[in-house]
Structures are given as structure tokens and as C-alpha cells.
Design a protein around this motif. Structure first.
Motif, PDB file in Angstrom:
ATOM      1  N   TYR A  88       0.876  -1.077   0.068  1.00 53.68           N
ATOM      2  CA  TYR A  88      -0.019   0.031   0.190  1.00 53.68           C
ATOM      3  C   TYR A  88       0.808   1.249  -0.048  1.00 53.68           C
ATOM      4  CZ  TYR A  88       1.157   0.434   4.911  1.00 53.68           C
ATOM      5  OH  TYR A  88       1.929   0.550   6.184  1.00 53.68           O
ATOM      6  N   VAL A  89       0.248   2.671  -0.256  1.00 60.25           N
ATOM      7  CA  VAL A  89       0.804   3.727   0.111  1.00 60.25           C
ATOM      8  C   VAL A  89       0.234   4.313   1.276  1.00 60.25           C
ATOM      9  CG1 VAL A  89       1.231   6.013  -1.134  1.00 60.25           C
ATOM     10  CG2 VAL A  89       1.610   4.029  -2.469  1.00 60.25           C
ATOM     11  N   ASP A  90       1.395   4.952   2.351  1.00 57.75           N
ATOM     12  CA  ASP A  90       0.677   5.359   3.331  1.00 57.75           C
ATOM     13  C   ASP A  90       0.480   6.960   3.295  1.00 57.75           C
ATOM     14  OD1 ASP A  90       3.341   6.586   2.859  1.00 57.75           O
ATOM     15  OD2 ASP A  90       4.141   5.573   4.921  1.00 57.75           O
ATOM     16  N   GLY A  91      -0.396   7.277   1.966  1.00 52.68           N
ATOM     17  CA  GLY A  91      -0.698   8.551   1.854  1.00 52.68           C
ATOM     18  C   GLY A  91      -2.020   8.694   1.090  1.00 52.68           C
ATOM     19  N   GLY A  92      -2.483   9.931   1.101  1.00 52.08           N
ATOM     20  CA  GLY A  92      -3.729  10.175   0.224  1.00 52.08           C
ATOM     21  C   GLY A  92      -4.595  11.061   0.779  1.00 52.08           C
ATOM     22  N   VAL A  93      -5.782  11.237   0.363  1.00 54.05           N
ATOM     23  CA  VAL A  93      -6.705  12.479   0.704  1.00 54.05           C
ATOM     24  C   VAL A  93      -6.651  12.397   2.288  1.00 54.05           C
ATOM     25  CG1 VAL A  93      -8.932  13.340   0.799  1.00 54.05           C
ATOM     26  CG2 VAL A  93      -7.958  12.462  -1.300  1.00 54.05           C
ATOM     27  N   SER A  94      -6.886  11.333   2.980  1.00 58.16           N
ATOM     28  CA  SER A  94      -7.204  11.052   4.387  1.00 58.16           C
ATOM     29  C   SER A  94      -6.003  11.586   5.114  1.00 58.16           C
ATOM     30  CB  SER A  94      -7.462   9.668   4.772  1.00 58.16           C
ATOM     31  OG  SER A  94      -6.227   8.847   4.526  1.00 58.16           O
ATOM     32  N   THR A  95      -4.745  11.696   4.720  1.00 57.39           N
ATOM     33  CA  THR A  95      -3.278  12.023   5.304  1.00 57.39           C
ATOM     34  C   THR A  95      -2.925  13.498   4.976  1.00 57.39           C
ATOM     35  OG1 THR A  95      -1.854  10.971   3.673  1.00 57.39           O
ATOM     36  CG2 THR A  95      -2.878   9.737   5.483  1.00 57.39           C
ATOM     37  N   GLY A  96      -3.522  14.017   3.793  1.00 67.56           N
ATOM     38  CA  GLY A  96      -2.983  15.042   3.114  1.00 67.56           C
ATOM     39  C   GLY A  96      -1.492  15.018   2.709  1.00 67.56           C
ATOM     40  N   THR A  97      -1.204  13.732   2.443  1.00 64.29           N
ATOM     41  CA  THR A  97       0.133  13.666   1.984  1.00 64.29           C
ATOM     42  C   THR A  97       0.180  12.777   0.859  1.00 64.29           C
ATOM     43  OG1 THR A  97       0.845  11.839   3.537  1.00 64.29           O
ATOM     44  CG2 THR A  97       1.334  13.956   4.257  1.00 64.29           C
ATOM     45  N   THR A  98       1.268  12.841  -0.034  1.00 70.95           N
ATOM     46  CA  THR A  98       1.278  11.604  -1.074  1.00 70.95           C
ATOM     47  C   THR A  98       1.826  10.568  -0.685  1.00 70.95           C
ATOM     48  OG1 THR A  98       2.118  13.487  -2.759  1.00 70.95           O
ATOM     49  CG2 THR A  98       2.561  10.910  -3.275  1.00 70.95           C
ATOM     50  N   GLY A  99       2.457  10.325   0.329  1.00 69.72           N
ATOM     51  CA  GLY A  99       3.008   9.019   1.124  1.00 69.72           C
ATOM     52  C   GLY A  99       4.126   8.323   0.299  1.00 69.72           C
ATOM     53  N   HIS A 100       4.332   7.233   0.905  1.00 68.27           N
ATOM     54  CA  HIS A 100       5.223   6.436   0.061  1.00 68.27           C
ATOM     55  C   HIS A 100       4.840   4.981   0.308  1.00 68.27           C
ATOM     56  CE1 HIS A 100       8.225   9.385   1.972  1.00 68.27           C
ATOM     57  NE2 HIS A 100       8.693   9.529   0.651  1.00 68.27           N
ATOM     58  N   LEU A 101       5.343   4.088  -0.735  1.00 64.89           N
ATOM     59  CA  LEU A 101       5.080   2.547  -0.851  1.00 64.89           C
ATOM     60  C   LEU A 101       5.590   1.851   0.133  1.00 64.89           C
ATOM     61  CD1 LEU A 101       4.904   0.696  -4.337  1.00 64.89           C
ATOM     62  CD2 LEU A 101       6.155  -0.342  -2.192  1.00 64.89           C
ATOM     63  N   ARG A 102       4.660   0.874   0.821  1.00 66.38           N
ATOM     64  CA  ARG A 102       5.202   0.213   1.886  1.00 66.38           C
ATOM     65  C   ARG A 102       4.884  -1.240   1.272  1.00 66.38           C
ATOM     66  NH1 ARG A 102       8.444   3.813   3.972  1.00 66.38           N
ATOM     67  NH2 ARG A 102       7.428   5.706   4.640  1.00 66.38           N
ATOM     68  N   MET A 103       5.610  -2.150   1.629  1.00 65.97           N
ATOM     69  CA  MET A 103       5.493  -3.649   1.116  1.00 65.97           C
ATOM     70  C   MET A 103       6.133  -4.469   1.929  1.00 65.97           C
ATOM     71  SD  MET A 103       6.172  -5.420  -2.684  1.00 65.97           S
ATOM     72  CE  MET A 103       8.139  -5.022  -2.528  1.00 65.97           C
ATOM     73  N   GLU A 104       5.425  -5.500   2.422  1.00 68.26           N
ATOM     74  CA  GLU A 104       5.896  -6.725   2.943  1.00 68.26           C
ATOM     75  C   GLU A 104       6.397  -7.910   1.724  1.00 68.26           C
ATOM     76  OE1 GLU A 104       3.493  -8.465   6.313  1.00 68.26           O
ATOM     77  OE2 GLU A 104       2.808  -6.375   6.653  1.00 68.26           O
ATOM     78  N   GLY A 105       7.443  -7.873   1.360  1.00 69.52           N
ATOM     79  CA  GLY A 105       7.789  -8.655   0.396  1.00 69.52           C
ATOM     80  C   GLY A 105       7.566 -10.054   0.345  1.00 69.52           C
ATOM     81  N   LYS A 106       7.836 -10.760   1.404  1.00 72.63           N
ATOM     82  CA  LYS A 106       7.545 -12.216   1.584  1.00 72.63           C
ATOM     83  C   LYS A 106       6.281 -12.577   1.290  1.00 72.63           C
ATOM     84  CE  LYS A 106      11.767 -13.021   4.401  1.00 72.63           C
ATOM     85  NZ  LYS A 106      12.487 -13.826   5.617  1.00 72.63           N
ATOM     86  N   GLU A 107       5.480 -11.785   2.001  1.00 74.44           N
ATOM     87  CA  GLU A 107       4.088 -12.163   2.005  1.00 74.44           C
ATOM     88  C   GLU A 107       3.379 -11.739   0.480  1.00 74.44           C
ATOM     89  OE1 GLU A 107       1.169 -13.110   4.014  1.00 74.44           O
ATOM     90  OE2 GLU A 107       3.006 -14.239   4.567  1.00 74.44           O
ATOM     91  N   VAL A 108       3.950 -10.775  -0.258  1.00 70.90           N
ATOM     92  CA  VAL A 108       3.595 -10.500  -1.552  1.00 70.90           C
ATOM     93  C   VAL A 108       3.978 -11.516  -2.567  1.00 70.90           C
ATOM     94  CG1 VAL A 108       3.781  -8.972  -3.592  1.00 70.90           C
ATOM     95  CG2 VAL A 108       3.596  -7.899  -1.215  1.00 70.90           C
ATOM     96  N   PHE A 109       5.166 -12.170  -2.158  1.00 73.95           N
ATOM     97  CA  PHE A 109       5.785 -13.121  -3.270  1.00 73.95           C
ATOM     98  C   PHE A 109       4.895 -14.417  -2.952  1.00 73.95           C
ATOM     99  CE2 PHE A 109       8.275 -16.609  -4.066  1.00 73.95           C
ATOM    100  CZ  PHE A 109       9.171 -16.172  -5.118  1.00 73.95           C
ATOM    101  N   ARG A 110       4.627 -14.675  -1.759  1.00 74.29           N
ATOM    102  CA  ARG A 110       3.602 -15.807  -1.552  1.00 74.29           C
ATOM    103  C   ARG A 110       2.343 -15.754  -2.136  1.00 74.29           C
ATOM    104  NH1 ARG A 110      -0.033 -17.542   2.089  1.00 74.29           N
ATOM    105  NH2 ARG A 110      -0.174 -15.792   3.159  1.00 74.29           N
ATOM    106  N   HIS A 111       1.650 -14.662  -2.010  1.00 71.79           N
ATOM    107  CA  HIS A 111       0.452 -14.523  -2.628  1.00 71.79           C
ATOM    108  C   HIS A 111       0.410 -14.582  -4.073  1.00 71.79           C
ATOM    109  CE1 HIS A 111      -2.277 -13.728   0.719  1.00 71.79           C
ATOM    110  NE2 HIS A 111      -1.434 -13.253   1.204  1.00 71.79           N
ATOM    111  N   ALA A 112       1.561 -13.890  -4.721  1.00 73.38           N
ATOM    112  CA  ALA A 112       1.895 -13.658  -6.115  1.00 73.38           C
ATOM    113  C   ALA A 112       1.949 -14.941  -7.094  1.00 73.38           C
ATOM    114  CB  ALA A 112       2.919 -12.805  -6.485  1.00 73.38           C
ATOM    115  N   VAL A 113       2.919 -15.660  -6.548  1.00 76.15           N
ATOM    116  CA  VAL A 113       2.931 -17.077  -7.522  1.00 76.15           C
ATOM    117  C   VAL A 113       1.673 -18.020  -7.323  1.00 76.15           C
ATOM    118  CG1 VAL A 113       4.351 -19.137  -7.588  1.00 76.15           C
ATOM    119  CG2 VAL A 113       5.660 -17.034  -7.031  1.00 76.15           C
ATOM    120  N   GLU A 114       0.961 -18.157  -6.212  1.00 73.83           N
ATOM    121  CA  GLU A 114      -0.165 -18.833  -6.012  1.00 73.83           C
ATOM    122  C   GLU A 114      -1.370 -18.253  -7.095  1.00 73.83           C
ATOM    123  OE1 GLU A 114      -3.425 -19.903  -2.749  1.00 73.83           O
ATOM    124  OE2 GLU A 114      -1.579 -19.219  -2.027  1.00 73.83           O
ATOM    125  N   LYS A 115      -1.520 -17.034  -6.610  1.00 69.14           N
ATOM    126  CA  LYS A 115      -2.738 -16.315  -7.181  1.00 69.14           C
ATOM    127  C   LYS A 115      -2.609 -16.034  -8.821  1.00 69.14           C
ATOM    128  CE  LYS A 115      -4.659 -13.990  -3.433  1.00 69.14           C
ATOM    129  NZ  LYS A 115      -4.153 -15.059  -2.434  1.00 69.14           N
TER     130      LYS A 115
END
Length: 323
Positions: A198-225
């Protein structure tokens, strides 16, 4: 006769600035070897100061229109997949419409992060099958370099900027798997997994924000899905992996790409790979890979393609099409 949404043009654009892995060594605890080993990425492109997502999208759109030998007013609709639109509103698609000088039709954005182009392509197919449009310009464009936390070596080295586009046209088919065009689509999402990418910014925060990622979890979901959605799309089309000429995957990580191909029982020789040169360009990665694959002479008319992607949301899906 059956109406099919057929690809008649492809194009892409990459910003001029090329950033090699070694460039990160001065500011991060990382090396070219570390980045290559974990992602397969060797370099990526970054947009210039003041160069927006709609700028990149417009250049890719012009290339696709030229390839299709069409003018902007030959197009009925523009669908732009992006998570990095120039402004909160209006849509970047309407900015492309204006930049192209297109004075008719309609334009809108689709936001499904890295899966955005799959969702846009499915929407373009639906517009054509319903008779609302005859020709649709489908674009994926991103400036993800604007979302990076440059102190986070686990994310900032992975992403790049770019744009790719396809022109899709309604044509008559026989209703068989031999038809050119989109043969099936499969779309999915599961909002329970939003916190792993996800990105930790947007209208609710009033900032652009930065990308945040849990790489191992994303990898696990990605190959299967990814393997699952590709197989579902093939089943819907009445085809199997042995019929596939090319997998054109979301270009996020070479290990995910290889793992998905293995699950589909297809060799890497049947996979279009561009991640080494572009990094992860999110919604732009699939149309970029399609355009580059065509330009290389790999993808030819009549080839059967499966293209699939997964992104934040989580959102994922696949499209089966005959080029």
C-alpha cells in the motif's frame, strides 16, 4: 458471428533517464549483485522533473495509434490504468485525450495498482462486446519513482517509470478459440490483504505518501494467485497451458515470473521478460512487455497469449487473447 476485441496496434514510451543498479550503492546498503539476485532487475527509467504520468501515457498512445495507422478521432474511448495520476482529479485519461487532440468519445482512469492494465483490458473488452465502443485505446502508465522512500532498500530499487498502450478494435470472429482477440478474462480482489502492499498517503492524510510492502507475503500470494488466475482464464476460454505461445506477466520480480511459469508447466522460453531493463512499472509493465515483445519479433499475429498481474488491494487477474 461473434464480436471480438482485437489488438491492432501497440506502442510504449520510456523516460530518457536510465538508472543502473550501481547508482543506488552510494546512498543505500545495497549492491548491483544484491538487487539482481533478488529481483532480476538491472536498470530502470525515471521520469524527468516535471514529466507527468499523462505525458508518458500520451507518448505511448501516439506510438500505438501510429502502429494501428489511426488518428485520435478514430478512437471511441480511452482507458488509462494508473495509480500515479497527475492530480486527484480530473482523470489522467482526459488529459491524454486533450493532449492527443481527440475531440470525441470518452476517457476514464482505472486504479487496480499493478493489476490495473488487466482490469482496463477487461473493461475495454466489455465496452466492445456491449457495442458502446468500436475502438478503445488502453494505456498503462506510471511514475512510481514519485512514491518511493529512498531510504528503504527493499522497495526503492524495484520500481521504474514508463507507459505502454494497445489499440483494441471490434472485429467479427467465428466464436472459436482460433479467433483473434480477447478470448477470456478473469478478475479478482481481496481487501483483507491491503496492508501487505500500500501507499501510506492520500486524501485522508494530506500527503502523497510512500509505498510500503511486505515482500515475503507479496511473493507468497503472487505465485499462487497468478498461476491460479491464468489457469481460470484458460479454462474459461476452453484452452490449456499447452496451447499457450507466450506468457506475458506483470514484470515485478524474475523469481515470481519463473515460479508462475513453473506452476503453469511452461518453460521460460515461452515467457516475455523485460523486468531486467524496466524494473516494476506497475500498471505499465504488461503493455510495455507486449509492445517490446512485438518489436523484438517474438509476438506474432495468431499467437496465443496469457497475461496476468497482481497488485495492491490485493487485486489480480488474467486475460487470454490471440494476437
Amino acid at each position: 458471428m461473434t464480436t471480438r476485441a482485437v489488438v491492432i496496434g501497440a506502442g510504449h514510451y520510456l523516460p530518457e533517464r536510465v538508472v543502473e543498479n550501481a547508482e543506488f550503492e552510494a546512498s543505500l546498503d545495497t549492491t548491483d549483485e544484491w538487487i539482481r539476485a533478488r529481483s532480476g532487475i538491472e536498470r530502470r527509467h525515471f521520469a524527468a522533473e516535471g514529466q507527468t504520468t499523462s505525458d508518458l501515457a500520451t507518448r505511448a498512445a501516439r506510438a500505438a495509434l501510429s502502429d494501428a495507422r489511426l488518428e485520435p478521432d478514430d478512437i471511441d474511448a480511452i482507458i488509462l490504468a494508473t495509480s500515479t495520476a497527475d492530480l486527484t482529479f480530473p482523470s489522467a485519461a482526459t488529459m491524454v485525450q486533450a493532449a492527443l487532440g481527440m475531440t470525441r468519445g470518452f476517457a476514464f482512469d482505472v486504479q487496480a495498482v499493478c493489476a490495473g492494465f488487466i482490469f482496463a483490458l477487461a473493461n475495454a473488452n466489455a465496452l466492445i462486446l456491449s457495442g458502446q465502443a468500436k475502438r478503445v485505446l488502453v494505456i498503462g502508465a506510471e511514475t512510481f519513482s514519485r512514491l518511493m522512500d529512498w531510504t528503504d532498500r527493499g522497495t526503492c530499487v524495484l520500481f521504474g517509470d514508463g507507459a505502454g498502450a494497445l489499440v483494441i478494435e471490434a472485429r467479427d470472429g467465428e466464436g472459436t478459440t482460433a479467433d483473434r482477440g480477447i478470448l477470456s478474462t478473469d478478475l479478482n480482489s481481496d481487501g483483507r490483504h491491503r496492508d501487505i502492499l500500500y501507499v501510506d498517503g492520500g486524501v485522508s492524510t494530506g500527503t502523497t505518501g510512500h509505498l510500503r510492502m511486505e515482500g515475503k507475503e507479496v511473493f507468497r500470494h503472487a505465485v499462487e494467485k497468478l498461476a491460479q488466475t491464468a489457469q481460470t482464464a484458460l479454462d474459461k476460454a476452453g484452452l490449456d497451458s499447452g496451447d499457450v505461445d507466450w506468457i506475458v506477466p506483470h514484470q515485478a520480480n524474475i523469481r515470481i515470473i519463473a515460479g508462475t511459469a513453473k506452476k503453469m508447466n511452461l518453460p521460460m522460453d515461452n515467457v516475455i521478460v523485460t523486468v531486467q531493463d524496466h524494473g516494476n512499472t506497475s500498471a505499465a509493465s504488461i503493455p510495455l512487455a507486449l509492445s517490446v515483445g512485438k518489436a523484438r519479433g517474438q509476438i506474432k499475429t495468431g499467437d496465443l497469449l496469457v497475461t496476468e498481474a497482481i497488485g495492491g488491494g490485493l487485486a489480480w487477474g488474467a486475460v487470454v487473447l490471440r494476437w
